[in-house]
Write an enzyme that holds these catalytic residues in place. Structure first.
Site, PDB file in Angstrom:
ATOM      1  N   HIS A 121      20.351  66.879 -35.875  1.00 26.34           N
ATOM      2  CA  HIS A 121      21.036  65.793 -35.176  1.00 26.34           C
ATOM      3  C   HIS A 121      20.349  65.443 -33.871  1.00 26.34           C
ATOM      4  CE1 HIS A 121      23.208  69.255 -33.393  1.00 26.34           C
ATOM      5  NE2 HIS A 121      23.815  68.486 -32.509  1.00 26.34           N
ATOM      6  N   GLU A 172      19.576  73.294 -31.607  1.00 22.03           N
ATOM      7  CA  GLU A 172      20.690  74.260 -31.615  1.00 22.03           C
ATOM      8  C   GLU A 172      20.538  75.283 -32.743  1.00 22.03           C
ATOM      9  OE1 GLU A 172      24.352  71.587 -29.749  1.00 22.03           O
ATOM     10  OE2 GLU A 172      24.255  71.867 -31.905  1.00 22.03           O
TER      11      GLU A 172
HETATM   12  C1  DHB Z   1      28.057  66.199 -31.231  1.00 23.22           C
HETATM   13  C2  DHB Z   1      28.002  67.127 -30.199  1.00 23.22           C
HETATM   14  C3  DHB Z   1      27.466  68.376 -30.394  1.00 23.22           C
HETATM   15  O1  DHB Z   1      27.429  69.300 -29.424  1.00 23.22           O
HETATM   16  C4  DHB Z   1      26.937  68.729 -31.612  1.00 23.22           C
HETATM   17  O2  DHB Z   1      26.397  69.938 -31.730  1.00 23.22           O
HETATM   18  C5  DHB Z   1      26.987  67.823 -32.671  1.00 23.22           C
HETATM   19  C6  DHB Z   1      27.553  66.561 -32.475  1.00 23.22           C
HETATM   20  C7  DHB Z   1      28.665  64.877 -31.014  1.00 23.22           C
HETATM   21  O3  DHB Z   1      29.041  64.584 -29.860  1.00 23.22           O
HETATM   22  O4  DHB Z   1      28.801  64.108 -31.965  1.00 23.22           O
HETATM   23 FE    FE Z   2      26.267  70.941 -29.810  1.00 25.87          FE
END
Ligand code: DHB
Ligand code: FE
Length: 288
Positions: A194, A241
């Site tokens: 992500h 992460e």
């Molecule tokens: C989002 C935030 C996070 O910390 C994560 O690990 C995945 C998604 C979010 O804000 O969408």
């Molecule tokens: Fe996160």
């Protein structure tokens, strides 16, 4: 003696927690994700730990950007649930295990990991969402104590994947040397691919995610050999992460069994996954 009974890798997307808090888990957007969790949840409910050691990152909710420790361990009696700007999640307080925490800090220090000690720590979605993934209906209290292990994944230079894997191995040794009886579950949180901002916002790399989901079980050394630039390029700026899964994997023995896994896109604008491993204990025992 303390023992590690299972390890859980899980995304910690805040909207997964919000879906539970707002009773949206049966809605079409969310149902496939939560259906994917179901077998893992029932297995975990039958294998309750006394303590969850949760490897997570704070998202600048509790730890000020002025001072970012690379690795830290919470040593508090309890951890308030952070207000991330829209009020506290309606979940129970997180109760600590200070004796185990102090043992872990000392053992990790003696194992050459210079650990920051958090005597006070508000825990954000990085920790509370995985607790909800484990236990969706805690009522007034979570079913286990928690030791938070904090990793910097948000500010360059993050620790290397290799260092995270080595930290996990030291953490496993430290847990297993605690003289009191404790059944311990280890959570590695965050991921999968992500990126929340910038030109590549919304990036999903399913091929990398699938490779990672396999290799976290069978070949963690290959994942540990990837650079932080590899993680950011393949999995996105926040996909790094995933190095926290390696801390969890390092804490498990060399004899693990995959209980369940699920992979789902999208949750928010990320790829979400869960992988659950039973720890069957070291295999170094006599075979003949
Ligand atoms: C989002 C935030 C996070 O910390 C994560 O690990 C995945 C998604 C979010 O804000 O969408
Ligand atoms: Fe996160």
């Amino acid at each position: 003696m303390a023992e590690v009974i299972w390890g859980l890798a899980t995304s910690h997307v805040p909207s997964i927690g919000a879906a539970m808090d707002n009773h949206k888990t049966e809605e079409p957007y969310w149902k496939p994700l939560f259906d994917g969790y179901a077998p893992a949840r029932s297995w975990m409910a039958e294998h309750r730990p006394d303590v969850a050691v949760i490897i997570y990152n704070d998202h600048a909710n509790s730890i000020d950007l002025d001072l970012i420790p690379t690795f830290g361990v919470g040593t508090a009696e309890s951890y308030p649930v952070a207000d991330e700007g829209w009020g506290h999640r309606p979940v129970p307080p997180v109760i600590g295990d200070p004796e185990l925490s102090e043992h872990l800090v000392r053992e990790l220090m003696d194992d050459s990991f210079d650990i920051a000690t958090f005597n006070q720590l508000d825990v954000d979605h990085g920790l509370t969402v995985p607790l909800s993934v484990y236990c969706p209906d805690p009522g007034q209290a979570w079913p286990c104590a928690v030791v938070p292990v904090v990793v910097n994944v948000i500010q360059y230079p993050q620790p290397t994947a290799a260092r995270c894997y080595a930290l996990g191995q030291a953490l496993g040794r430290a847990i297993r040397s605690f003289p009191q009886d404790r059944k311990v579950a280890v959570f590695g949180t965050g991921g999968m691919s992500h990126q929340l901002a910038g030109a590549r916002a919304g990036l999903i790399n399913a091929e990398f995610d699938r490779m990672f989901l396999d290799a976290i079980e069978t070949d963690p050394e290959t994942l540990a050999a990837l650079t932080r630039e590899d993680y950011v390029r393949e999995a996105g700026t926040e996909g790094i992460e995933l190095i926290m899964w390696l801390v969890m994997r390092g804490a498990l023995s060399n004899n693990i069994k995959r209980i369940h896994e699920t992979y789902h896109v999208p949750a928010s604008n990320t790829a979400a996954a869960l992988a659950l491993f039973e720890d069957l204990g070291a295999t170094s025992a006599v075979t003949a």
